[in-house]
Write a protein that holds these residues in place. Structure first.
Motif, PDB file in Angstrom:
ATOM      1  N   ALA A   9       0.839  -1.206   0.000  1.00  0.00           N
ATOM      2  CA  ALA A   9       0.000   0.000   0.000  1.00  0.00           C
ATOM      3  C   ALA A   9       0.870   1.251   0.000  1.00  0.00           C
ATOM      4  CB  ALA A   9      -0.910   0.012   1.220  1.00  0.00           C
ATOM      5  N   VAL A  10       0.519   2.167  -0.885  1.00  0.00           N
ATOM      6  CA  VAL A  10       1.164   3.482  -0.929  1.00  0.00           C
ATOM      7  C   VAL A  10       0.132   4.464  -0.397  1.00  0.00           C
ATOM      8  CG1 VAL A  10       2.183   5.257  -2.394  1.00  0.00           C
ATOM      9  CG2 VAL A  10       2.588   2.834  -2.897  1.00  0.00           C
ATOM     10  N   TRP A  11       0.354   4.923   0.828  1.00  0.00           N
ATOM     11  CA  TRP A  11      -0.607   5.783   1.511  1.00  0.00           C
ATOM     12  C   TRP A  11      -0.366   7.241   1.160  1.00  0.00           C
ATOM     13  CZ3 TRP A  11      -4.541   3.459   3.867  1.00  0.00           C
ATOM     14  CH2 TRP A  11      -4.384   2.135   4.260  1.00  0.00           C
ATOM     15  N   ARG A  12      -1.459   7.967   0.968  1.00  0.00           N
ATOM     16  CA  ARG A  12      -1.373   9.411   0.764  1.00  0.00           C
ATOM     17  C   ARG A  12      -2.433  10.062   1.636  1.00  0.00           C
ATOM     18  NH1 ARG A  12      -5.580  10.908  -2.432  1.00  0.00           N
ATOM     19  NH2 ARG A  12      -6.506   9.266  -3.694  1.00  0.00           N
ATOM     20  N   THR A  13      -2.111  11.234   2.140  1.00  0.00           N
ATOM     21  CA  THR A  13      -3.050  11.969   2.975  1.00  0.00           C
ATOM     22  C   THR A  13      -4.034  12.711   2.091  1.00  0.00           C
ATOM     23  OG1 THR A  13      -1.361  12.234   4.672  1.00  0.00           O
ATOM     24  CG2 THR A  13      -3.242  13.711   4.792  1.00  0.00           C
ATOM     25  N   SER A  14      -5.273  12.674   2.464  1.00  0.00           N
ATOM     26  CA  SER A  14      -6.303  13.377   1.709  1.00  0.00           C
ATOM     27  C   SER A  14      -5.977  14.857   1.615  1.00  0.00           C
ATOM     28  CB  SER A  14      -7.657  13.198   2.396  1.00  0.00           C
ATOM     29  OG  SER A  14      -8.612  14.076   1.843  1.00  0.00           O
ATOM     30  N   VAL A  26      -5.357   7.379   2.234  1.00  0.00           N
ATOM     31  CA  VAL A  26      -5.943   6.485   1.245  1.00  0.00           C
ATOM     32  C   VAL A  26      -4.830   5.787   0.484  1.00  0.00           C
ATOM     33  CG1 VAL A  26      -7.385   6.393  -0.835  1.00  0.00           C
ATOM     34  CG2 VAL A  26      -7.931   8.020   0.983  1.00  0.00           C
ATOM     35  N   ALA A  27      -5.003   4.497   0.260  1.00  0.00           N
ATOM     36  CA  ALA A  27      -4.100   3.726  -0.607  1.00  0.00           C
ATOM     37  C   ALA A  27      -4.957   3.195  -1.746  1.00  0.00           C
ATOM     38  CB  ALA A  27      -3.436   2.592   0.157  1.00  0.00           C
ATOM     39  N   ASP A  28      -4.753   3.750  -2.934  1.00  0.00           N
ATOM     40  CA  ASP A  28      -5.567   3.328  -4.079  1.00  0.00           C
ATOM     41  C   ASP A  28      -4.737   2.632  -5.152  1.00  0.00           C
ATOM     42  OD1 ASP A  28      -4.231   5.568  -4.973  1.00  0.00           O
ATOM     43  OD2 ASP A  28      -6.029   6.716  -5.455  1.00  0.00           O
ATOM     44  N   ASN A  29      -3.599   2.106  -4.753  1.00  0.00           N
ATOM     45  CA  ASN A  29      -2.715   1.415  -5.688  1.00  0.00           C
ATOM     46  C   ASN A  29      -2.808  -0.108  -5.578  1.00  0.00           C
ATOM     47  OD1 ASN A  29      -1.358   1.529  -3.058  1.00  0.00           O
ATOM     48  ND2 ASN A  29       0.382   0.628  -4.134  1.00  0.00           N
TER      49      ASN A  29
END
Length: 68
Positions: A9-14, A26-29
């Protein structure tokens, strides 16, 4: 059901998260799921959504309509 292994998972802050610490990551990868977690509790629970359901939810937020 999804594979609970979130190692890749590659997490990014909203971008809508504020400076007050109320942040969602969110991890959308991951392909089959979009994973969502609280950035204040990164080892805590993760919610998983099918990509189409997540897209519907985020679109409803952008347009000010209810996804419920």
């Amino acid at each position: 059901m999804y594979d609970s292994d979130l190692t890749d998972a590659v997490w990014r802050t909203s971008i809508r998260s504020g400076a007050n610490g109320n942040c969602v990551e969110v991890a959308d990868n991951l392909g089959a799921v979009v994973a969502v977690r609280d950035s204040k509790d990164r080892s805590g629970p993760v919610l998983a959504f099918r990509p189409a359901a997540w897209a519907t939810f985020t679109a409803s937020l952008k347009h000010g309509t209810s996804a419920a």
